[in-house]
Design a protein around this motif. Sequence first.
Motif, PDB file in Angstrom:
ATOM      1  N   LEU A   1      69.071  48.375  50.706  1.00 49.13           N
ATOM      2  CA  LEU A   1      67.947  47.539  51.137  1.00 49.13           C
ATOM      3  C   LEU A   1      66.566  48.147  50.862  1.00 49.13           C
ATOM      4  N   PRO A   2      66.312  49.434  51.170  1.00 49.33           N
ATOM      5  CA  PRO A   2      64.976  49.971  50.901  1.00 49.33           C
ATOM      6  C   PRO A   2      64.592  49.891  49.431  1.00 49.33           C
ATOM      7  N   ALA A   3      65.515  50.223  48.536  1.00 50.19           N
ATOM      8  CA  ALA A   3      65.206  50.170  47.104  1.00 50.19           C
ATOM      9  C   ALA A   3      64.984  48.738  46.640  1.00 50.19           C
ATOM     10  N   VAL A   4      65.791  47.814  47.149  1.00 50.09           N
ATOM     11  CA  VAL A   4      65.637  46.404  46.768  1.00 50.09           C
ATOM     12  C   VAL A   4      64.297  45.863  47.259  1.00 50.09           C
ATOM     13  N   CYS A   5      63.934  46.167  48.498  1.00 47.34           N
ATOM     14  CA  CYS A   5      62.645  45.713  49.032  1.00 47.34           C
ATOM     15  C   CYS A   5      61.485  46.348  48.273  1.00 47.34           C
ATOM     16  N   LEU A   6      61.631  47.624  47.916  1.00 42.62           N
ATOM     17  CA  LEU A   6      60.603  48.291  47.126  1.00 42.62           C
ATOM     18  C   LEU A   6      60.459  47.633  45.761  1.00 42.62           C
ATOM     19  N   GLY A   7      61.592  47.343  45.128  1.00 41.59           N
ATOM     20  CA  GLY A   7      61.548  46.681  43.832  1.00 41.59           C
ATOM     21  C   GLY A   7      60.909  45.306  43.905  1.00 41.59           C
ATOM     22  N   LEU A   8      61.203  44.564  44.974  1.00 41.69           N
ATOM     23  CA  LEU A   8      60.615  43.237  45.158  1.00 41.69           C
ATOM     24  C   LEU A   8      59.107  43.336  45.335  1.00 41.69           C
ATOM     25  N   ALA A   9      58.671  44.229  46.235  1.00 38.73           N
ATOM     26  CA  ALA A   9      57.237  44.378  46.476  1.00 38.73           C
ATOM     27  C   ALA A   9      56.505  44.851  45.231  1.00 38.73           C
ATOM     28  N   GLN A  10      57.088  45.800  44.556  1.00 38.85           N
ATOM     29  CA  GLN A  10      56.471  46.335  43.344  1.00 38.85           C
ATOM     30  C   GLN A  10      56.370  45.271  42.255  1.00 38.85           C
ATOM     31  N   SER A  11      57.414  44.475  42.086  1.00 39.70           N
ATOM     32  CA  SER A  11      57.402  43.415  41.083  1.00 39.70           C
ATOM     33  C   SER A  11      56.303  42.402  41.374  1.00 39.70           C
ATOM     34  N   LEU A  12      56.159  42.024  42.637  1.00 43.78           N
ATOM     35  CA  LEU A  12      55.125  41.060  43.007  1.00 43.78           C
ATOM     36  C   LEU A  12      53.733  41.611  42.743  1.00 43.78           C
ATOM     37  N   VAL A  13      53.526  42.881  43.068  1.00 33.43           N
ATOM     38  CA  VAL A  13      52.222  43.506  42.817  1.00 33.43           C
ATOM     39  C   VAL A  13      51.931  43.556  41.322  1.00 33.43           C
ATOM     40  N   LEU A  14      52.929  43.928  40.522  1.00 38.43           N
ATOM     41  CA  LEU A  14      52.742  44.021  39.081  1.00 38.43           C
ATOM     42  C   LEU A  14      52.499  42.650  38.458  1.00 38.43           C
ATOM     43  N   VAL A  15      53.187  41.635  38.958  1.00 41.52           N
ATOM     44  CA  VAL A  15      52.981  40.277  38.444  1.00 41.52           C
ATOM     45  C   VAL A  15      51.545  39.827  38.706  1.00 41.52           C
ATOM     46  N   VAL A  16      51.061  40.041  39.931  1.00 42.03           N
ATOM     47  CA  VAL A  16      49.687  39.665  40.270  1.00 42.03           C
ATOM     48  C   VAL A  16      48.688  40.441  39.411  1.00 42.03           C
ATOM     49  N   ALA A  17      48.945  41.750  39.212  1.00 37.30           N
ATOM     50  CA  ALA A  17      48.046  42.573  38.396  1.00 37.30           C
ATOM     51  C   ALA A  17      47.994  42.066  36.959  1.00 37.30           C
ATOM     52  N   CYS A  18      49.151  41.708  36.395  1.00 33.21           N
ATOM     53  CA  CYS A  18      49.174  41.211  35.022  1.00 33.21           C
ATOM     54  C   CYS A  18      48.481  39.855  34.903  1.00 33.21           C
TER      55      CYS A  18
ATOM     56  N   GLY B   1      60.815  44.075  34.582  1.00 26.73           N
ATOM     57  CA  GLY B   1      62.033  44.726  34.096  1.00 26.73           C
ATOM     58  C   GLY B   1      62.060  46.208  34.412  1.00 26.73           C
ATOM     59  N   PHE B   2      60.947  46.892  34.190  1.00 27.91           N
ATOM     60  CA  PHE B   2      60.895  48.324  34.490  1.00 27.91           C
ATOM     61  C   PHE B   2      61.031  48.580  35.986  1.00 27.91           C
ATOM     62  N   SER B   3      60.482  47.707  36.805  1.00 25.45           N
ATOM     63  CA  SER B   3      60.621  47.858  38.252  1.00 25.45           C
ATOM     64  C   SER B   3      62.078  47.706  38.676  1.00 25.45           C
ATOM     65  N   LEU B   4      62.766  46.722  38.109  1.00 27.88           N
ATOM     66  CA  LEU B   4      64.175  46.531  38.424  1.00 27.88           C
ATOM     67  C   LEU B   4      65.010  47.735  37.992  1.00 27.88           C
ATOM     68  N   LEU B   5      64.705  48.287  36.834  1.00 35.06           N
ATOM     69  CA  LEU B   5      65.501  49.382  36.296  1.00 35.06           C
ATOM     70  C   LEU B   5      65.279  50.693  37.042  1.00 35.06           C
TER      71      LEU B   5
ATOM     72  N   LEU C   1      56.005  55.396  40.503  1.00 41.24           N
ATOM     73  CA  LEU C   1      55.038  55.617  39.427  1.00 41.24           C
ATOM     74  C   LEU C   1      55.533  55.189  38.052  1.00 41.24           C
ATOM     75  N   VAL C   2      56.822  55.441  37.762  1.00 40.78           N
ATOM     76  CA  VAL C   2      57.339  55.121  36.426  1.00 40.78           C
ATOM     77  C   VAL C   2      57.210  53.629  36.104  1.00 40.78           C
ATOM     78  N   PRO C   3      57.621  52.720  36.998  1.00 41.04           N
ATOM     79  CA  PRO C   3      57.471  51.294  36.667  1.00 41.04           C
ATOM     80  C   PRO C   3      56.018  50.851  36.511  1.00 41.04           C
ATOM     81  N   LEU C   4      55.078  51.580  37.133  1.00 41.10           N
ATOM     82  CA  LEU C   4      53.667  51.232  36.995  1.00 41.10           C
ATOM     83  C   LEU C   4      53.097  51.665  35.661  1.00 41.10           C
ATOM     84  N   ALA C   5      53.610  52.782  35.129  1.00 42.66           N
ATOM     85  CA  ALA C   5      53.053  53.334  33.896  1.00 42.66           C
ATOM     86  C   ALA C   5      53.713  52.783  32.636  1.00 42.66           C
ATOM     87  N   LEU C   6      55.016  52.569  32.679  1.00 42.95           N
ATOM     88  CA  LEU C   6      55.746  52.188  31.468  1.00 42.95           C
ATOM     89  C   LEU C   6      55.301  50.871  30.839  1.00 42.95           C
TER      90      LEU C   6
END
Length: 259
Positions: free
Chosen positions: A114-131, A71-75, A36-41
């Motif tokens: 691996l789970p956190a890295v895959c989550l960060g990758l998926a989240q970043s891609l979703v956020l990029v498409v949304a933006c 950046g927020f997704s990575l952090l 949630l934090v990377p989605l809101a920030l």
Amino acid sequence: MNALDLAPVGQRLRALARAELTLLGRNRSAVVTALLVPLALPFSVRPTLDQMDLKAEGLSVGTVLLTAAVGFSLLFAVYSSLVSAYVARREELVLKRLRTGEVGDAEILVGTGLPAVCLGLAQSLVLVVACVVLFDTGAPRAPYLTVLGLLLGLVLCAALAALTAIYTRTVESAQVTALPLLFLSMLGSGIAIPLEALPDRVGAVCAYLPLSPVIRLVRGGFTGELSGYEALGTAATALAWTVLAVFAVRRWFRWEPRR
């Protein structure tokens, strides 16, 4: 190493990743922080961006928010959550027990991350498409730079998380020990505030922070602002930070509980 040698390694990594994903799902606070934090920030910095003259710097709200989202997704999805994960597994003697088997040190750290890295990758891609859809930033002009920056960022944040875990005593203190890099990166790496908006000398220094070249590559892929020479230098800086972090983890990572 041939395919037969790699097969057991892949199986062990998948087993470690599944176990870590199960543990992550049981930790509600970690799930909230990672999801949630990377989605809101990114959208929380919108009022600040509206007060800046981004056009004078050759920027737009869409591209700045896009890189902020990554950046927020990575952090938070990768770095912050992995600091807690590495410390928790170490203090619970999980890492120590794993080392007594066939699993190598690198496999343990990679499988746990691996789970956190895959989550960060998926989240970043979703956020990029949304933006791209919401702010009409258009397709990236040099997508390979964005992909390279994202991949380097994922590896670097995982390595920095393991590095931070070295001097973190408890899971509770992980939120404190992760704060310096979080704040430095948010304010000085072009995530919340573009480096172009900072004073020249401050911006020049901040350009060498660990995540600064990653953010520059991600944004440069969309804006096409980086020349071949600048892209090469930026990628080399990001790679140098990654190699340095991995070396430090291999040299000083603590497998025993800190008591």
